[in-house]
Write an enzyme that holds these catalytic residues in place. Structure first.
Site, PDB file in Angstrom:
ATOM      1  N   LYS A  67       0.836  -1.281  -0.119  1.00 31.16           N
ATOM      2  CA  LYS A  67       0.025  -0.140   0.149  1.00 31.16           C
ATOM      3  C   LYS A  67       0.826   1.102   0.008  1.00 31.16           C
ATOM      4  O   LYS A  67       0.812   2.249   0.763  1.00 31.16           O
ATOM      5  CB  LYS A  67      -1.065   0.042   1.203  1.00 31.16           C
ATOM      6  CG  LYS A  67      -1.660  -1.371   1.479  1.00 31.16           C
ATOM      7  CD  LYS A  67      -2.715  -1.729   0.367  1.00 31.16           C
ATOM      8  CE  LYS A  67      -3.428  -2.877   0.821  1.00 31.16           C
ATOM      9  NZ  LYS A  67      -4.277  -2.909   2.025  1.00 31.16           N
ATOM     10  N   LYS A  73      -5.013   6.672   1.295  1.00 36.78           N
ATOM     11  CA  LYS A  73      -5.884   6.327   2.593  1.00 36.78           C
ATOM     12  C   LYS A  73      -4.649   6.157   3.837  1.00 36.78           C
ATOM     13  O   LYS A  73      -5.038   6.608   5.037  1.00 36.78           O
ATOM     14  CB  LYS A  73      -6.538   5.015   2.481  1.00 36.78           C
ATOM     15  CG  LYS A  73      -5.937   3.931   2.181  1.00 36.78           C
ATOM     16  CD  LYS A  73      -5.458   2.662   3.179  1.00 36.78           C
ATOM     17  CE  LYS A  73      -5.101   1.538   2.996  1.00 36.78           C
ATOM     18  NZ  LYS A  73      -4.489   0.712   3.859  1.00 36.78           N
ATOM     19  N   ARG A  82      -1.072   0.955  11.520  1.00 37.12           N
ATOM     20  CA  ARG A  82       0.099   1.279  11.977  1.00 37.12           C
ATOM     21  C   ARG A  82       0.497   2.679  11.632  1.00 37.12           C
ATOM     22  O   ARG A  82       0.987   3.492  12.026  1.00 37.12           O
ATOM     23  CB  ARG A  82       1.103   0.446  11.146  1.00 37.12           C
ATOM     24  CG  ARG A  82       1.405   0.635   9.794  1.00 37.12           C
ATOM     25  CD  ARG A  82       2.161  -0.544   9.150  1.00 37.12           C
ATOM     26  NE  ARG A  82       1.655  -1.889   9.377  1.00 37.12           N
ATOM     27  CZ  ARG A  82       2.137  -2.812   8.726  1.00 37.12           C
ATOM     28  NH1 ARG A  82       3.129  -2.663   7.981  1.00 37.12           N
ATOM     29  NH2 ARG A  82       1.489  -4.073   9.000  1.00 37.12           N
ATOM     30  N   ASN A  83      -0.319   3.333  10.351  1.00 39.53           N
ATOM     31  CA  ASN A  83      -0.136   4.675   9.997  1.00 39.53           C
ATOM     32  C   ASN A  83      -0.880   5.627  10.982  1.00 39.53           C
ATOM     33  O   ASN A  83      -0.519   6.605  11.104  1.00 39.53           O
ATOM     34  CB  ASN A  83      -0.855   4.905   8.865  1.00 39.53           C
ATOM     35  CG  ASN A  83      -0.169   4.359   7.617  1.00 39.53           C
ATOM     36  OD1 ASN A  83       0.853   4.941   7.016  1.00 39.53           O
ATOM     37  ND2 ASN A  83      -0.369   3.176   7.058  1.00 39.53           N
ATOM     38  N   GLU A 124       3.530   3.385   5.741  1.00 38.17           N
ATOM     39  CA  GLU A 124       3.560   3.689   4.304  1.00 38.17           C
ATOM     40  C   GLU A 124       3.125   5.187   4.173  1.00 38.17           C
ATOM     41  O   GLU A 124       3.741   5.622   3.041  1.00 38.17           O
ATOM     42  CB  GLU A 124       2.925   2.755   3.606  1.00 38.17           C
ATOM     43  CG  GLU A 124       3.431   1.349   3.413  1.00 38.17           C
ATOM     44  CD  GLU A 124       4.484   1.107   2.634  1.00 38.17           C
ATOM     45  OE1 GLU A 124       5.233   1.805   2.278  1.00 38.17           O
ATOM     46  OE2 GLU A 124       4.659  -0.097   2.274  1.00 38.17           O
TER      47      GLU A 124
END
Length: 335
Positions: A113, A198, A262-263, A288
């Site tokens: 991603k 996203k 995690r983001n 990411e």
């Protein structure tokens, strides 16, 4: 072309998402998995104890269906599909020993991603260019789906997107099992760009949460973000698409709100006062959205789309602006 009988699948990557995808594939009776991991200790552990000690360690992995390799070249031998499941920043390094001949006759699936940093390229575009692979033989895996819920066998949904539905449909069958439903879609670029953006939005949600903003504000933030993603994707690929579907909105929602994101976690740390470097050091996994924010901003120099949320995240992460000030400015632009 169909590979559904005795399918051999190479999986490149040793993280939580790679492990979850392997768990799903192990549910199929007609699949053999050729798994490459970077860490030699993890390779030895998996061979002996049949689970990944570093990620989703409670997931038991079938030794009858999985063979683990130290070299990517060996993992790809005889494979029908190659699944890329490493962080975008490590794709080039992970595949550095491979050439066009190693991908001949294979379909490539991106489970990443993110975008190639500095190149500002989607993974599928970079793979097609680097290894001379027809885009028709590539596809991407999108959510809404977190690896941790796959490990718990909670009902999950995947979207497999390609430029042509038959390619996506073939792989969707391999990714469907009793707790995962996989659907095919012929919008490769729309799904891939939405998946990249996203993560930036999830970072913004984490930042606002860390700053003390409530659910009301985050709901407005996410709804505006969906419009932002729509504007950007349409500027690059103007085909009609239903952005309220799971591949777009569903993936955005789960990444923005989930405890497993995690983001969002990375953004929350930034909002609470961590420096970017400190947050990166504390997190074991890659966020990411950090790299994606820079890539999207670079691409947007050509298209000039109104992307205030992405711009806000970029200013915080790369220009060292105070999160409180930037979010105070951003809230004036949201409706």
């Amino acid at each position: 072309m169909s590979f559904l009988n005795n399918t051999k699948i190479a999986v490149i990557g040793g993280g939580s998402w790679a492990t979850a995808l392997i768990k799903i594939l192990c549910e199929q009776s007609n699949v053999q998995i050729r798994w490459w991991l970077r860490n030699q200790d993890d390779i030895n552990h998996i061979r002996k104890f049949h689970h990944n000690p570093s990620y989703l360690s409670d997931v038991n992995l079938s030794p009858k269906k999985i063979k683990v390799f130290e070299k990517t070249i060996d993992a790809l031998k005889g494979a029908d599909y190659v699944i890329l499941a490493v962080p975008a920043a490590f794709v080039q390094e992970s595949l550095r020993d491979l050439s066009e001949k190693h991908f001949k006759g294979k379909r490539v699936v991106s489970a990443i991603k993110g975008m190639i940093p500095n190149e500002n390229m989607l993974i599928t575009d970079w793979i097609a260019q680097e290894f001379k692979i027809d885009l028709h033989d590539t596809c991407v895996i999108a959510g809404p789906c977190h690896a941790e819920e796959v490990a718990l066998e909670k009902q999950s949904y995947l979207t497999i997107a390609s430029t042509e539905c038959p390619t996506a449909e073939d792989f969707a069958k391999l990714m469907t099992c009793r707790y995962v439903t996989a659907n095919a879609l012929d919008d490769l670029y729309g799904v891939e760009y939405a998946a990249v953006m996203k993560n930036i939005v999830a970072l913004a949600c984490g930042i606002t949460h860390g700053l003390g903003y409530g659910d009301n504000f985050q709901a407005v933030l996410v709804s505006n973000a969906m419009q932002e993603i729509g504007r950007f994707v349409s500027a690059l690929d103007s085909r009609e698409r239903e952005l309220s579907s799971s591949a777009y909105l569903g993936d955005l929602l789960v990444t923005s709100y989930s405890q497993f994101s995690r983001n969002r976690l990375f953004g929350n740390m930034i909002g609470r006062g961590y420096s970017v470097k400190a947050a990166q050091l504390e997190m074991k996994m890659i966020a990411e959205g950090y790299y994606a924010a820079k890539s999207i901003m670079e691409i947007n120099k050509t298209y000039h789309v109104d992307i205030p949320i992405t711009n806000a995240v970029y200013q915080i992460l790369y220009e060292d602006h105070a999160p409180a000030h930037i979010m105070d400015e951003l809230k004036k632009l949201l409706k």
